[in-house]
Design an enzyme around this catalytic site. Structure first.
Site, short mmCIF file in Angstrom:
data_model
loop_
_atom_site.label_atom_id
_atom_site.label_comp_id
_atom_site.label_asym_id
_atom_site.label_seq_id
_atom_site.Cartn_x
_atom_site.Cartn_y
_atom_site.Cartn_z
N HIS A 63 34.75 81.61 72.71
CA HIS A 63 35.49 82.04 71.54
C HIS A 63 36.89 81.44 71.49
O HIS A 63 37.48 81.13 72.51
CB HIS A 63 35.64 83.57 71.55
CG HIS A 63 34.35 84.30 71.59
ND1 HIS A 63 34.18 85.46 72.31
CD2 HIS A 63 33.15 84.04 71.02
CE1 HIS A 63 32.94 85.90 72.16
NE2 HIS A 63 32.29 85.05 71.39
N LYS A 73 45.22 83.34 76.41
CA LYS A 73 44.64 84.52 77.05
C LYS A 73 44.95 84.53 78.54
O LYS A 73 44.80 83.50 79.22
CB LYS A 73 43.11 84.52 76.87
CG LYS A 73 42.66 84.61 75.44
CD LYS A 73 41.16 84.55 75.31
CE LYS A 73 40.73 84.60 73.85
NZ LYS A 73 39.28 84.51 73.70
N TYR A 133 42.11 91.51 79.32
CA TYR A 133 42.90 90.32 79.07
C TYR A 133 43.97 90.57 78.02
O TYR A 133 43.82 91.38 77.12
CB TYR A 133 42.04 89.11 78.70
CG TYR A 133 41.10 89.26 77.54
CD1 TYR A 133 41.42 88.72 76.30
CD2 TYR A 133 39.88 89.90 77.69
CE1 TYR A 133 40.54 88.83 75.24
CE2 TYR A 133 39.00 90.00 76.63
CZ TYR A 133 39.34 89.48 75.40
OH TYR A 133 38.47 89.60 74.34
N ASP A 170 26.96 85.12 69.05
CA ASP A 170 27.18 84.05 70.02
C ASP A 170 25.97 83.13 70.15
O ASP A 170 26.11 81.95 70.46
CB ASP A 170 27.56 84.61 71.39
CG ASP A 170 28.98 85.17 71.43
OD1 ASP A 170 29.72 85.02 70.44
OD2 ASP A 170 29.34 85.76 72.46
#
Length: 192
Positions: A63, A73, A133, A170
């Site tokens: 992603h 991230k 995260y 996905d």
């Protein structure tokens, strides 16, 4: 110093090793300290934290969010173990289309910094994985994009490839070659 910062084969992706201070009760550790991260080459403001729980074999990703909402991230595994992957999407980069990975676990207490301009994903290697995260931009569905986890041109070496569990979304993401100009507005400008 409570952190070590180790650039990976794509130097903008950094493995962060946090130092724990154990005693008879368990341990204490810092997970983020702005001044230390700036010294380690990560000079970002984090604006949102995310948390996921995954079954063994689950692949989340690959992603990314495009500019102007691109996300950097800082990823940590709080329970279990993950294979964490970053793919360089910056056009003109000497490492465009290449990937790097790191094993992150509750036991090794490592984190991975994945800067803007990279697709990110991970595979849960144990049951009941918990991943936390921090991101540098809030979630923006209008700029959200993805890349196929098993794109043969990328050749990512997923440890549990045969056990992969994917979301419906996905499972149908495009390959790198199928990305349109409108799906990737990243360009390389040297170190971030």
């Amino acid at each position: 110093m409570p952190f070590e910062f180790e650039p990976l084969a794509i130097p903008d992706v950094i493995l962060v090793k946090a130092r724990a201070f154990p005693d008879e009760r368990g341990f204490f550790m810092e997970t983020f300290k702005q001044s230390e991260f700036a010294r380690g080459g990560i000079r970002r403001n984090f604006v949102q934290d995310n948390f996921s729980y995954s079954r063994r074999g689950t692949v989340r990703g690959l992603h990314y969010q495009m500019n102007p909402a691109a996300q950097g991230k800082l990823v940590a595994c709080l329970r279990g173990e993950i294979y964490d992957v970053a793919v360089d999407l910056r056009k003109g980069s000497p490492t465009y289309g290449r990937w790097v990975a790191a094993l992150l676990s509750a036991e090794n207490r490592r984190m991975l910094w994945v800067p803007e301009g990279f697709a990110h994903g991970f595979q849960a290697l144990t049951e009941g994985v918990m991943v936390w995260y921090k991101v540098t931009a809030e979630y923006d569905p209008a700029t959200e994009r993805g890349l196929r986890w098993d794109d043969p041109a990328l050749g990512i070496e997923w440890p549990l490839r045969q056990e992969a569990i994917l979301s419906t979304k996905d499972a149908v993401l495009p390959t790198l070659a199928e990305l349109s100009e409108a799906d990737n507005n990243f360009t390389y400008g040297g170190h971030l």
